[in-house]
Design an enzyme around this catalytic site. Structure first.
Site, PDB file in Angstrom:
ATOM      1  N   LYS A  22      17.772  -6.254  -0.860  1.00  0.00           N
ATOM      2  CA  LYS A  22      17.924  -5.930  -2.287  1.00  0.00           C
ATOM      3  C   LYS A  22      17.881  -4.421  -2.517  1.00  0.00           C
ATOM      4  O   LYS A  22      18.733  -3.862  -3.193  1.00  0.00           O
ATOM      5  CB  LYS A  22      16.803  -6.583  -3.103  1.00  0.00           C
ATOM      6  CG  LYS A  22      16.787  -6.119  -4.549  1.00  0.00           C
ATOM      7  CD  LYS A  22      15.516  -6.489  -5.265  1.00  0.00           C
ATOM      8  CE  LYS A  22      14.392  -5.514  -5.113  1.00  0.00           C
ATOM      9  NZ  LYS A  22      14.281  -4.435  -6.089  1.00  0.00           N
ATOM     10  N   ASN A  23      16.879  -3.766  -1.921  1.00  0.00           N
ATOM     11  CA  ASN A  23      16.690  -2.345  -2.202  1.00  0.00           C
ATOM     12  C   ASN A  23      17.841  -1.499  -1.698  1.00  0.00           C
ATOM     13  O   ASN A  23      18.068  -0.399  -2.196  1.00  0.00           O
ATOM     14  CB  ASN A  23      15.374  -1.846  -1.601  1.00  0.00           C
ATOM     15  CG  ASN A  23      14.182  -2.273  -2.441  1.00  0.00           C
ATOM     16  OD1 ASN A  23      14.349  -2.864  -3.510  1.00  0.00           O
ATOM     17  ND2 ASN A  23      12.978  -1.983  -1.957  1.00  0.00           N
ATOM     18  N   CYS A 117       6.751   0.739 -15.315  1.00  0.00           N
ATOM     19  CA  CYS A 117       6.816  -0.689 -15.062  1.00  0.00           C
ATOM     20  C   CYS A 117       5.432  -1.149 -14.646  1.00  0.00           C
ATOM     21  O   CYS A 117       4.499  -0.341 -14.547  1.00  0.00           O
ATOM     22  CB  CYS A 117       7.869  -1.032 -14.026  1.00  0.00           C
ATOM     23  SG  CYS A 117       7.407  -0.609 -12.381  1.00  0.00           S
ATOM     24  N   ASP A 307       5.468  -2.708  -0.345  1.00  0.00           N
ATOM     25  CA  ASP A 307       6.094  -3.956  -0.806  1.00  0.00           C
ATOM     26  C   ASP A 307       5.592  -5.181  -0.045  1.00  0.00           C
ATOM     27  O   ASP A 307       5.960  -6.313  -0.388  1.00  0.00           O
ATOM     28  CB  ASP A 307       7.626  -3.866  -0.694  1.00  0.00           C
ATOM     29  CG  ASP A 307       8.223  -2.978  -1.766  1.00  0.00           C
ATOM     30  OD1 ASP A 307       7.481  -2.548  -2.666  1.00  0.00           O
ATOM     31  OD2 ASP A 307       9.438  -2.710  -1.713  1.00  0.00           O
TER      32      ASP A 307
HETATM   33  C1  UD1 Z   1      11.446   2.121  -3.813  1.00  0.00           C
HETATM   34  C2  UD1 Z   1      11.632   0.628  -3.720  1.00  0.00           C
HETATM   35  C3  UD1 Z   1      10.312  -0.092  -3.935  1.00  0.00           C
HETATM   36  C4  UD1 Z   1       9.244   0.442  -3.004  1.00  0.00           C
HETATM   37  C5  UD1 Z   1       9.163   1.964  -3.075  1.00  0.00           C
HETATM   38  C6  UD1 Z   1       8.233   2.559  -2.059  1.00  0.00           C
HETATM   39  C7  UD1 Z   1      13.889   0.297  -4.529  1.00  0.00           C
HETATM   40  C8  UD1 Z   1      14.745  -0.276  -5.591  1.00  0.00           C
HETATM   41  N1  UD1 Z   1      12.584   0.200  -4.748  1.00  0.00           N
HETATM   42  O1  UD1 Z   1      11.025   2.415  -5.139  1.00  0.00           O
HETATM   43  O2  UD1 Z   1      10.519  -1.494  -3.715  1.00  0.00           O
HETATM   44  O3  UD1 Z   1       8.002  -0.109  -3.357  1.00  0.00           O
HETATM   45  O4  UD1 Z   1      10.469   2.546  -2.861  1.00  0.00           O
HETATM   46  O5  UD1 Z   1       8.592   2.169  -0.789  1.00  0.00           O
HETATM   47  O6  UD1 Z   1      14.353   0.769  -3.524  1.00  0.00           O
HETATM   48  N2  UD1 Z   1       7.514   9.224  -7.956  1.00  0.00           N
HETATM   49  C9  UD1 Z   1       7.301  10.278  -8.804  1.00  0.00           C
HETATM   50  N3  UD1 Z   1       8.398  10.959  -9.282  1.00  0.00           N
HETATM   51  C10 UD1 Z   1       9.678  10.625  -8.925  1.00  0.00           C
HETATM   52  C11 UD1 Z   1       9.875   9.552  -8.043  1.00  0.00           C
HETATM   53  C12 UD1 Z   1       8.771   8.865  -7.567  1.00  0.00           C
HETATM   54  O7  UD1 Z   1       6.166  10.610  -9.153  1.00  0.00           O
HETATM   55  O8  UD1 Z   1      10.621  11.275  -9.404  1.00  0.00           O
HETATM   56  C13 UD1 Z   1       6.350   8.483  -7.405  1.00  0.00           C
HETATM   57  C14 UD1 Z   1       6.338   7.003  -7.775  1.00  0.00           C
HETATM   58  O9  UD1 Z   1       5.776   6.777  -9.056  1.00  0.00           O
HETATM   59  C15 UD1 Z   1       5.509   6.407  -6.646  1.00  0.00           C
HETATM   60  C16 UD1 Z   1       5.897   7.281  -5.441  1.00  0.00           C
HETATM   61  O10 UD1 Z   1       6.451   8.473  -5.992  1.00  0.00           O
HETATM   62  O11 UD1 Z   1       4.155   6.545  -6.912  1.00  0.00           O
HETATM   63  C17 UD1 Z   1       6.918   6.668  -4.502  1.00  0.00           C
HETATM   64  O12 UD1 Z   1       7.998   6.167  -5.258  1.00  0.00           O
HETATM   65  P1  UD1 Z   1       9.466   6.017  -4.669  1.00  0.00           P
HETATM   66  O13 UD1 Z   1       9.428   6.157  -3.181  1.00  0.00           O
HETATM   67  O14 UD1 Z   1      10.371   6.913  -5.429  1.00  0.00           O
HETATM   68  O15 UD1 Z   1       9.768   4.498  -5.026  1.00  0.00           O
HETATM   69  P2  UD1 Z   1      11.095   3.918  -5.670  1.00  0.00           P
HETATM   70  O16 UD1 Z   1      12.283   4.578  -5.113  1.00  0.00           O
HETATM   71  O17 UD1 Z   1      10.933   3.842  -7.150  1.00  0.00           O
END
Ligand code: UD1
Length: 420
Positions: A22-23, A117, A307
């Site tokens: 999915k991701n 979320c 996850d």
């Molecule tokens: C993706 C996955 C999710 C998984 C996560 C970590 C998808 C659709 N989702 O989420 O299933 O749990 O990676 O492996 O691929 N953050 C910030 N600022 C930003 C971006 C992120 O503060 O601009 C923080 C987030 O709140 C979180 C951390 O960084 O605490 C890691 O997030 P990130 O790796 O970006 O996760 P996603 O890409 O949202």
């Protein structure tokens, strides 16, 4: 609203075929915005999230065709809109990732901010800073990001202050069509990033280093069409592996990349299951051996995935001793704890740590799915519990698990979906 009803206490036995990730799939769908040629994705999972992404792309004028089988063809010959409205983005955060490709292709975009979320605030500051570094002018207006790059994007040297999967992928999606070279330092290394790079490179992009913490992207003028097969879903595979290890029995998982779960297998073995790894399959077996306590600590890849944290915790609720589960990625990812406690689990949460004191057995109860992966932990717990468990709000599960009740049913689980 649908519920899932489980009669617990039956060991699992059989084979489960793992779907496409999915991701990865939802980011690969966004790739179609970068070319006026056809993008054909094979091994696409049929999920609520891939459907939402299809709806958003169709809203922009993309021709989206599902089938045959697990194939999806996306053709963005021309775009009728470069706006991603709140109503479509709020359903799935990752749809925010259309912003980069839209600016790269058209020089302008208006995309709703995704909002927080259940598992945390999840800001997008890193995404926006990276796009600004590539030359996009960004303003925020009434919950929308308005981005312009009239003269096109240009390559830049970007260092992420911490690892973000989404920001790494989003920046790649924009930088492929930028003028000159982009270097991403402290990039995420997840297999889904390699999948995205392989798809983009097959379209003519010049990306090297995906899967390592420094990624180099030499911008190209245009990208062509592609047929690409989505990487197997390591989180779905890990979820079923943990379910088998929790409930007991013997389950063979097929069509996966065992090397993408290198951090999981030793921990499952340590907890008491026999793990047999083959090239593209895994057998998990536990017959009679007691579950042993094991601590976990979530980290970016190749560390233990956040996850799979909830699913591991479900297993530890039945271990013979105390385990400590530490969540380092998201600040609010313990919402499954009160639900597991309703089933008899003994869990104490303190900040980013949960202390799990194993109990002899869980009992069935009505519980509520709170987010996508947390709901999978309730399934595992329900399968292992004595009696009947009803899980509400299963739309969370439908976002990320294809045919979960059918796949588990094939392994002897007494599980059914009930519509009210
Ligand atoms: C993706 C996955 C999710 C998984 C996560 C970590 C998808 C659709 N989702 O989420 O299933 O749990 O990676 O492996 O691929 N953050 C910030 N600022 C930003 C971006 C992120 O503060 O601009 C923080 C987030 O709140 C979180 C951390 O960084 O605490 C890691 O997030 P990130 O790796 O970006 O996760 P996603 O890409 O949202």
């Amino acid at each position: 609203m649908d519920s899932i009803v489980i009669e617990g206490g039956h060991p699992l036995s059989g084979e489960i075929q793992i779907s496409g990730a999915k991701n990865s799939a939802i980011k690969l769908q966004a790739v179609c915005l970068l070319t006026d040629k056809k993008v054909t994705l094979k091994n696409m999972p049929r999920l609520a999230d891939t459907r939402f992404m299809g709806q958003l792309l169709a809203h922009m004028g993309v021709d989206v065709e599902e089938g045959p089988g697990s194939q999806m063809t996306l053709h963005a010959k021309s775009l009728s809109s470069t706006t991603a409205p709140y109503d479509l983005v709020r359903k799935m955060r990752a749809s925010f990732n259309v912003l980069g490709p839209l600016i790269a292709r058209t020089g302008a975009a208006k995309v709703s901010l995704p909002g927080g979320c259940a598992i945390g605030a999840r800001p997008v500051d890193l995404h926006l800073k990276a796009l600004e570094a590539l030359g996009a002018q960004i303003t925020l207006d009434e919950g929308y990001v308005i981005a312009n790059a009239k003269d096109g994007l240009r390559g830049a040297d970007i260092t992420f202050p911490f690892i973000s999967v989404g920001a790494t992928e989003h920046t790649m999606l924009a930088a492929v069509l930028a003028k000159g070279k982009t270097v991403l330092n402290n990039a995420a290394r997840e297999p889904e990033i390699i999948d995205l790079a392989e798809c983009l490179n097959a379209m003519g992009a010049k990306i090297t280093g995906a899967g390592r913490s420094m990624i180099e992207i030499e911008g190209v003028k245009s990208l062509g069409g592609v047929t690409h097969s989505v990487v197997p879903d390591r989180i779905e595979a890990g979820t079923y592996a943990l379910a088998a290890a929790t409930v007991g029995g013997k389950v063979k998982l097929t069509n996966l990349r065992p090397d993408h779960l290198g951090s999981l297998w030793p921990l499952i073995a340590q907890a008491g299951s026999d793990v047999q790894l083959q090239a593209d399959s895994v057998i998990i077996q536990r017959n009679g051996t007691e579950l042993r306590p094991v601590d976990i600590d979530t980290q970016a890849y190749p560390g233990y995935p956040t996850d799979l944290q909830a699913q591991f915790m479900a297993m530890m609720t039945l271990a013979d001793g105390v385990s400590i589960i530490r969540e380092n990625i998201f600040e609010n990812r313990f919402m499954h704890c009160p639900e597991l406690s309703r089933m008899g689990a003994n869990i104490t949460v303190s900040g980013r740590e949960a202390i799990v004191r194993g109990v002899k057995s869980l009992h069935g109860a009505p519980v509520m799915a709170t987010d996508l992966r947390a709901s999978a932990s309730l399934i595992s717990a329900g399968l292992a519990a004595k009696g009947s468990t009803t899980i509400g709000r299963v739309y969370h599960l439908d976002r990320g698990f294809e045919h979960i009740e059918i796949k588990l049913g094939q392994c002897g689980a007494k599980i059914k979906r009930v519509s009210e």
